[in-house]
Design an enzyme around this catalytic site. Structure first.
Site, short mmCIF file in Angstrom:
data_model
loop_
_atom_site.label_atom_id
_atom_site.label_comp_id
_atom_site.label_asym_id
_atom_site.label_seq_id
_atom_site.Cartn_x
_atom_site.Cartn_y
_atom_site.Cartn_z
N ARG A 29 7.95 11.41 -17.60
CA ARG A 29 8.95 12.44 -17.35
C ARG A 29 9.84 12.11 -16.15
O ARG A 29 10.26 13.00 -15.42
CB ARG A 29 8.30 13.81 -17.14
CG ARG A 29 7.66 14.39 -18.39
CD ARG A 29 8.72 14.98 -19.30
NE ARG A 29 8.20 15.33 -20.60
CZ ARG A 29 7.96 16.58 -20.99
NH1 ARG A 29 8.18 17.57 -20.19
NH2 ARG A 29 7.50 16.81 -22.20
N ARG A 42 22.44 18.67 -18.93
CA ARG A 42 21.68 19.64 -19.70
C ARG A 42 22.38 20.99 -19.79
O ARG A 42 22.18 21.72 -20.75
CB ARG A 42 20.30 19.76 -19.04
CG ARG A 42 19.33 20.70 -19.68
CD ARG A 42 18.82 20.19 -21.01
NE ARG A 42 17.80 21.09 -21.50
CZ ARG A 42 18.05 22.28 -22.04
NH1 ARG A 42 19.30 22.69 -22.17
NH2 ARG A 42 17.07 23.06 -22.45
N ASP A 78 11.89 13.05 -27.72
CA ASP A 78 10.77 13.99 -27.64
C ASP A 78 9.77 13.71 -28.75
O ASP A 78 10.16 13.29 -29.85
CB ASP A 78 11.25 15.45 -27.73
CG ASP A 78 10.17 16.40 -27.25
OD1 ASP A 78 10.10 16.66 -26.04
OD2 ASP A 78 9.34 16.83 -28.08
N TYR A 155 0.80 20.81 -32.60
CA TYR A 155 2.05 21.58 -32.58
C TYR A 155 2.45 22.01 -34.00
O TYR A 155 2.97 23.10 -34.20
CB TYR A 155 3.20 20.76 -31.98
CG TYR A 155 3.16 20.69 -30.47
CD1 TYR A 155 3.56 21.78 -29.69
CD2 TYR A 155 2.75 19.54 -29.80
CE1 TYR A 155 3.53 21.73 -28.31
CE2 TYR A 155 2.72 19.47 -28.42
CZ TYR A 155 3.11 20.57 -27.68
OH TYR A 155 3.08 20.52 -26.31
#
Ligand code: CP3
Length: 349
Positions: A29, A42, A78, A155
């Site tokens: 990260r 962003r 991601d 997930y």
């Protein structure tokens, strides 16, 4: 004429347990919200829009390497882009995290998961990789990645983040055939996706099994390891080094390492030398400063903890310095610079 013999990266040498002039460092990260230049981009784009735009993805991948002397870049993408390419709808909900719909809970839903060519469905990732490789300075390596089958499956089955993995564990034990069908499909799709990343120019691959530590050792062995192994083996065949990363898994780190990987990650809960013994001295290790120490407390204490990590590595070949998990959003960038410079200076051979 372009130089053919570009200097080999310290990071790639360490993955191979070859001698290095100083311990390489990169941070999970390392591209992200703790950097003002990331937040600026962003503001104008969602995470998915950033991933789908190769120029933006390349820009944020390289941002941390402009500020810090990091030895590797990690592709900005991601782990949930793959289930999205397999037909699920992905959304990041503010304050809640990712949401994947519909949840994968039936044989029919699993059968419907698509396995199209990732060079097409995730072509924007491959384009970003090619762009980044052109922009990276010699000696700086590009790491591609994917989520490991268990973490991604959790997930998909839960539909988002989970506290207790109730539905996932119920499926493993209650409908083992359904679980196996999902994991088999995911392992195959993940292998194809990672091989495509290598073909596009990724020089190493990390497989993130971020939530594997929620499992018992025996559930890991039975329901997860064969599928992780399949992915790790498939990527190893490409010839690039593979990093197998998990957290909370010190209780079964030896078993975790036996699934494969040239490099195995250690989180901060276990001293690095103890982790290395469990992983095996014939493998490289990555880790393992507590990310909270990088985010807060006296800088002196953070550097003392980093020094302790280096001491436990003992100057042996095959140590890649990293955090035990990702950089937290509240981390002051100056402290990242202090850490990166310290690791290189203190480990200089
Ligand atoms: O710098 C890097 O490490 C590269 C980029 C990267 C992202 N996600 C971008 C991202 C990587 C390697 C990942 C992997 C990832 N994604 C993991 C495994 C790594 C880990 O930390 O264990 C997981 C579990 C995910 C799933 C995911 N993505 C979650 C749970 C979230 C929400 C978290 C939150 O804090 O809201 C994301 C979003 C995400 N992926 C962000 C980034 C930079 C935060 C995005 C933002 O809002 O700007």
């Amino acid at each position: 004429m372009p130089s053919i013999a570009a200097p080999t990266s310290r990071f790639l040498r360490a993955c191979r347990r070859q001698a290095v002039d100083a311990t390489p460092i990169w941070l999970m990260r390392q591209a992200g919200r703790y950097l003002p230049e990331y937040r600026k981009i962003r503001e104008k784009a969602t995470l998915i829009q950033m991933c789908e735009n190769p120029a933006l993805a390349a820009e944020v991948t390289i941002q941390p390497l402009r500020r810090f002397d990091l030895d590797a870049a990690i592709l900005f993408a991601d782990i949930l882009l793959l289930p999205r390419a397999m037909g699920l709808h992905l959304e990041f909900v503010k304050g809640e995290g990712p949401r994947l719909t519909p949840p994968m809970r039936t044989a029919k839903a699993v059968a419907r998961l698509r396995e199209d060519d990732p060079r097409q469905t995730l072509g924007y990732v491959m384009d970003a990789i090619r762009l980044i490789r052109r922009e990276l300075k010699p000696g700086k390596a590009l790491i591609g990645f994917a989520g490991a089958p268990f973490t991604v499956a959790s997930y998909m089955v839960e539909g988002g983040p989970s506290d207790h993995y109730l539905v996932t564990k119920a499926m493993m034990h209650g409908e083992p055939q359904l679980w196996k069908a999902l994991m088999t499909k995911l392992a195959r799709a993940t292998s194809a996706y990672l091989v495509a990343q290598v073909e596009a120019g990724a020089q190493a691959i990390q497989l993130f099994d971020s939530w594997v530590g929620e499992l018992s050792a025996s559930d890991y062995e039975r329901f997860v390891k064969p599928h992780s192994k399949q992915v790790l083996d498939a990527v190893s065949k490409t010839g690039v080094p593979v990093i197998s990363f998990g957290t909370g898994n010190s209780g079964f780190l030896g078993r975790f390492a036996s699934a494969g990987g040239d490099v195995v990650g250690a989180d901060w809960r276990i001293p690095l030398d103890e982790a290395w013994k469990l992983i095996g001295r014939d493998r490289a290790i990555q880790g393992n400063l507590d990310p909270i120490l990088l985010a807060s407390g006296p800088t002196k204490a953070m550097l003392a903890a980093a020094k302790a990590v280096l001491e436990r590595a003992g100057g042996r070949n095959g140590h890649i310095f990293n955090l035990g998990h990702g950089v937290l959003p509240m981390t002051p960038p100056e402290r990242v610079k202090a850490l990166v410079d310290f690791v290189h200076d203190a480990s200089r051979r």
